[in-house]
Design an enzyme around this catalytic site. Structure first.
Site, PDB file in Angstrom:
ATOM      1  N   ARG A 124       0.850  -1.183   0.000  1.00  0.00           N
ATOM      2  CA  ARG A 124       0.000   0.000   0.000  1.00  0.00           C
ATOM      3  C   ARG A 124       0.886   1.233   0.000  1.00  0.00           C
ATOM      4  NH1 ARG A 124      -2.972  -2.556  -2.334  1.00  0.00           N
ATOM      5  NH2 ARG A 124      -2.292  -0.739  -3.375  1.00  0.00           N
ATOM      6  N   GLU A 153      -3.573   8.321  -2.993  1.00  0.00           N
ATOM      7  CA  GLU A 153      -4.221   8.081  -4.290  1.00  0.00           C
ATOM      8  C   GLU A 153      -5.578   8.769  -4.328  1.00  0.00           C
ATOM      9  OE1 GLU A 153      -4.268   3.932  -5.194  1.00  0.00           O
ATOM     10  OE2 GLU A 153      -2.105   3.840  -5.252  1.00  0.00           O
ATOM     11  N   HIS A 171      -1.518   0.217  -9.653  1.00  0.00           N
ATOM     12  CA  HIS A 171      -2.353  -0.991  -9.589  1.00  0.00           C
ATOM     13  C   HIS A 171      -2.360  -1.810 -10.869  1.00  0.00           C
ATOM     14  CE1 HIS A 171      -3.581   0.319  -5.691  1.00  0.00           C
ATOM     15  NE2 HIS A 171      -3.978   1.473  -6.178  1.00  0.00           N
TER      16      HIS A 171
END
Length: 186
Positions: A124, A153, A171
């Site tokens: 993350r 984000e 991602h």
């Protein structure tokens, strides 16, 4: 402390025979680690060596991936960590995000890596201190980096695009041929 990695000329005995390229991890090896990712990468790239440094806790060692290119070296004293980091080509950070992992990789860690090492954040975003990473890229302490997740984000730290030496692919791991059908089955 970690800056002594630049002065190291001899590697620790338990690492020096591991061939390159080396992808390293140091920290607690536990249920927060994406062990499936490690197993998959090790299988896909048998020419890469994975050096895993840290105690194994809260997870059964038999559940960890084992192959010829994954090397579990155990826990090390904090004072000796730069000796290991100095010999890595890439440092990986396969963490889940929680308060204990927030900004786990920051200025001190980036200074410790040799400039040609590539820190790759597959965890993350806030696991990496983005301001420290941007500064390391700007100052040449790290020559490049790979980022799949960002701290805030969808915003990206303003220094990232200016650095020009970071692979940014938010991602993209979700877009693999194997992942899309698996997500559809959910």
């Amino acid at each position: 402390h970690f800056s002594k990695a630049f002065e190291i000329t001899e590697e620790p005995a338990d690492q020096k025979e591991i061939p390159h390229p080396r992808i390293g991890f140091c920290g607690v090896i536990d249920e927060r680690m994406d062990i499936n990712l490690l197993a998959e990468i090790a299988e896909l790239r048998p020419d890469y060596q994975f050096t895993m440094i840290g105690p194994i806790v809260k997870i059964d060692e038999k559940d960890l991936p084992h192959s010829e290119n994954i090397h579990y070296l155990g826990g090390k004293n904090y004072e000796n960590l730069p000796d290991y980091l100095a010999g890595w080509d890439v440092a990986m950070m396969p963490f889940a995000l929680n308060e204990s992992t927030r900004h786990l990789s920051g200025e001190e860690q980036f200074r410790a890596m040799k400039p040609t090492a590539v820190p790759v954040n597959t965890a993350r975003g806030p696991v990496v201190d983005e301001a420290a990473l941007a500064n390391a890229l700007k100052e040449g302490e790290s020559l490049s980096a790979g980022t799949d997740a960002f701290e805030k984000e969808p915003e990206v730290h303003p220094e990232h695009p200016a650095a020009g030496n970071e692979g940014i692919s938010p991602h993209r791991g979700r877009a693999t041929g194997a992942t899309r059908p698996a997500k559809a089955r959910l």
